[in-house]
Design an enzyme around this catalytic site. Structure first.
Site, PDB file in Angstrom:
ATOM      1  CG  ASP A   1      -1.714   1.214   1.428  1.00  0.00           C
ATOM      2  OD1 ASP A   1      -2.355   1.647   0.454  1.00  0.00           O
ATOM      3  OD2 ASP A   1      -1.711   1.767   2.553  1.00  0.00           O
TER       4      ASP A   1
ATOM      5  CG  ASP B   1      -1.940   7.753   1.253  1.00  0.00           C
ATOM      6  OD1 ASP B   1      -1.283   8.772   1.503  1.00  0.00           O
ATOM      7  OD2 ASP B   1      -2.655   7.641   0.231  1.00  0.00           O
TER       8      ASP B   1
ATOM      9  CG  ASP C   1      -1.808   2.343   6.651  1.00  0.00           C
ATOM     10  OD1 ASP C   1      -2.185   3.364   7.258  1.00  0.00           O
ATOM     11  OD2 ASP C   1      -2.108   2.120   5.463  1.00  0.00           O
TER      12      ASP C   1
END
Length: 252
Positions: free
Chosen positions: A26, A28, A188
């Site tokens: 990922d 961000d 996250d």
């Protein structure tokens, strides 16, 4: 089960991936700690339009309604009574403000470049898979000095369905020619973890900003603080040992 015991119990689960083919990331909150910049942009622009009676949103609201979600989902959560075009115009303005902030303040998650070197040194395939708009994704990757590292960048709004559905991760596997049985993911957010798990891969959760409980409940294999965390290096060293001692396939 505590976060720590879950980590120790699950690190060895990466060994089943040998020989490892690919690692998916990922962006961000996974490559960079960008949520504070997104939060700042949303907070300022929502204040300008008098959202929530002029009361600024707090971080709890941001995590619950915005973080890790696609633009469409964030728009629905924020503006259920707005038409799609009006909501998208606000989000476009927000993304423009975010890019200005990121250009000045974006920082890599600690240990990121060390981890990327490990991946590159082993000749592993890799892709960035994100719900961020492509302009944001490419800017962040460039600011982090990783444009050459990622040959594939998959964007959720260019797929039939964005995260938490598996479509972006399945697309990345297809473009790389990699198998989910020999690939793992760094994420996250609960939304991203659900997407990776639904695509059939183990997902390592980064405790960048989101609550550890939500990451484990979403299906994270184990959690790490950042890429300096001993837990990830224990898992990767064990994976290296398994790969080195595995019998080599003989050409017929």
């Amino acid at each position: 089960m505590s976060i720590e015991s879950n980590g120790r119990a699950s690190e060895s689960s990466l060994c089943k991936l040998a020989p490892l083919e690919a690692v998916l990331f990922d962006i961000d909150g996974t490559l960079c700690d960008s949520d504070p910049l997104h939060y700042q942009a949303f907070r300022e622009l929502l204040l300008e339009i008098g959202y929530n009676g002029g009361v600024p949103i707090d971080e709890e609201f941001f995590i619950k309604n915005i973080a890790g979600r696609s633009e469409v989902d964030a728009g629905r959560n924020l503006f259920p009574d707005w038409d799609h075009e009006k909501a998208m115009k606000f989000l476009d303005d927000k993304e423009a403000m975010y890019r200005r902030l990121a250009s000045q303040h974006l920082e890599a998650i600690s240990g990121l470049h060390k981890l990327c070197k490990w991946v590159k040194d082993r000749g592993l395939k890799r892709a960035a898979v994100t719900n961020a708009p492509r302009l944001n994704a490419e800017l962040m990757i460039s600011l982090l000095g990783l444009s050459d590292f990622f040959p594939v960048v998959v964007v959720g709004n260019e797929c039939e369905r964005a995260k938490p559905f598996p479509d972006p991760y399945l697309k990345a596997l297809k473009e790389l020619g990699a198998s989910p049985e020999h690939t793992f993911v760094f994420e996250d957010s609960a939304s991203g973890i659900k997407a990776g798990v639904a695509a059939g891969m183990p997902v390592i959760g980064l405790m960048t900003r989101n609550p550890a409980k939500s990451l484990l409940e979403a299906g994270a294999t184990f959690l790490i603080k950042d890429y300096e965390d001993p837990r990830i290096w224990t898992a990767l060293e064990e994976l290296d040992r398994i790969t080195e001692t595995a019998p080599k396939k003989m050409d017929v």
